[in-house]
Scaffold this active site. Structure first.
Site, PDB file in Angstrom:
ATOM      1  CD1 TRP A  76      19.726 -34.035 -17.782  1.00 49.36           C
ATOM      2  CD2 TRP A  76      18.632 -33.093 -16.084  1.00 49.36           C
ATOM      3  NE1 TRP A  76      20.566 -33.151 -17.188  1.00 49.36           N
ATOM      4  CE2 TRP A  76      19.918 -32.561 -16.140  1.00 49.36           C
ATOM      5  CE3 TRP A  76      17.743 -32.668 -15.099  1.00 49.36           C
ATOM      6  CZ2 TRP A  76      20.342 -31.605 -15.229  1.00 49.36           C
ATOM      7  CZ3 TRP A  76      18.162 -31.733 -14.205  1.00 49.36           C
ATOM      8  CH2 TRP A  76      19.447 -31.208 -14.279  1.00 49.36           C
ATOM      9  CB  CYS A 107      -0.861  -4.190   8.583  1.00 48.36           C
ATOM     10  SG  CYS A 107       0.234  -2.857   8.067  1.00 48.36           S
ATOM     11  CB  THR A 110      18.758 -35.612  -3.613  1.00 42.68           C
ATOM     12  OG1 THR A 110      17.554 -36.379  -3.644  1.00 42.68           O
ATOM     13  CG2 THR A 110      18.757 -34.640  -4.780  1.00 42.68           C
ATOM     14  CD  GLU A 154      -1.325  -2.349   2.085  1.00 47.16           C
ATOM     15  OE1 GLU A 154      -2.116  -3.031   2.751  1.00 47.16           O
ATOM     16  OE2 GLU A 154      -0.099  -2.606   2.026  1.00 47.16           O
TER      17      GLU A 154
END
Length: 343
Positions: free
Chosen positions: A189, A91, A215, A53
């Site tokens: 891949w 807020c 991984t 804002e």
């Protein structure tokens, strides 16, 4: 109503630019509209910086400076009669920065329209009351499409507010025969270059990326987007043994991104939540994904199904077909994928 939805859609597009950078705050966008045109745009870029804002109001004042050709007034005349469209209820109390309701009132904005109420019940509705006292109208835009988009945008923040835990997205790339790696454990891949670019885009928009230790040991990924690396992205490795190569990219690539190691996935998420992390992307390891799912910690699953059959072959030798343009159809609750393996 249609034009209002268009203004809010523009605010949502701006909000998305903050994804992956605003934690522990939500990504929020805003536009200021006067006489049917946008005169100010802004989004929350980073915690501690201007909220959307305020950024939109400042942008409007800069535009006034250029248009009028002289120092602008203290806001009230130029923005009087304008409407602020914002993706989340403003807020109403100061945090690291001042309250947005105060900035809205000081700017002379006459009306505020928001897409969603604040997920925090302690703050919900306070903005409307604070603005009403100052004579500023405040209302929620009722549009199903806008609400879906805004809800998706703020979902990680909403979960973090409600539970203290991050929102968890699990992304799995798999073959038609349900494999995420070959018999040797190699996964590069399975998915296409386009799918990998999509994943890279996700890495730009989340707070942290999580993989299992296997991984790291097998694939040695950087876990960063190769197109537009997010310097705020946190890298997380879950390894019970903690035996990880010091030469792995996540430790030795010199990127500004921190890498944290945990011995348990749930403990990792609890600590990440305390750190203000709102969205975690889990990318590596079926074992890790199953562990998260078994504990009810997964909020979203993304499956990239490649038109390949791995079987017992090495992943680099898999048979790859072409998905026909009209080849994916719904069959009851299932999806029938039609793949052609001819020339």
């Amino acid at each position: 109503m249609k034009q209002e939805a268009e203004f809010m859609t523009r605010a949502l597009e701006l909000a998305a630019r903050g994804l992956g950078h605003t934690r522990p705050n939500p990504a929020v966008g805003a536009v200021v509209v006067k006489d049917g045109r946008i005169v100010g745009k802004g989004w929350h870029r980073k915690a501690g910086g201007d909220h959307a804002e305020v950024a939109a109001i400042k942008d409007a004042r800069r535009r006034e400076w250029v248009t009028v050709g002289r120092a602008y007034r203290t806001g009230s005349q130029f923005l009087r009669g304008s409407t602020l469209y914002v993706t989340l209820e403003p807020c109403s109390k100061p945090g690291l920065v001042g309250a947005c309701t105060d900035a809205i009132i000081a700017a002379g904005i006459s009306r505020v329209v928001y897409a969603l109420p604040d997920p925090n019940p302690k703050n919900r509705g306070k903005a409307k009351r604070a603005l009403a006292k100052a004579g500023v109208k405040c209302e929620r835009l009722r549009d199903a499409e806008v609400e879906r988009a805004a809800s998706s945008l703020v979902a990680p923040f909403a979960k973090h507010v409600a539970t203290g835990l991050p929102y968890v997205t699990v992304k799995i790339a798999m073959s038609l025969d349900g494999k995420i790696c070959d018999d040797r454990g190699h996964a590069k891949w399975i998915s296409s270059a386009e799918a990998r670019r999509f994943t890279g885009g996700m890495r730009e928009r989340v707070d942290a990326i999580m993989v299992g230790g296997e991984t790291i040991r097998r694939d040695n990924p950087s876990l960063l987007s190769h197109d537009n690396a997010n310097p705020d992205l946190l890298r997380v490795v879950v390894s019970k043994s903690g035996k990880l190569p010091k030469s792995a990219q996540v430790f030795a690539d010199g990127a500004p991104n921190r890498t944290l190691v945990f011995d348990d996935a749930k403990k990792a998420l609890e600590e990440l939540g305390r750190m203000g992390i709102t969205h975690v992307l889990c990318e590596g390891g079926l074992k890790l994904a199953r562990s998260l799912a078994d504990q009810g910690l997964v909020d979203q699953w993304l499956a990239v199904v490649a038109p390949k059959v791995i079987g017992s072959r090495p992943v680099e030798d898999v048979l790859c077909g072409k998905v026909l343009e009209d080849g994916s159809v719904r069959v009851g609750d299932d999806i029938l994928v039609n793949v052609y393996f001819g020339d």
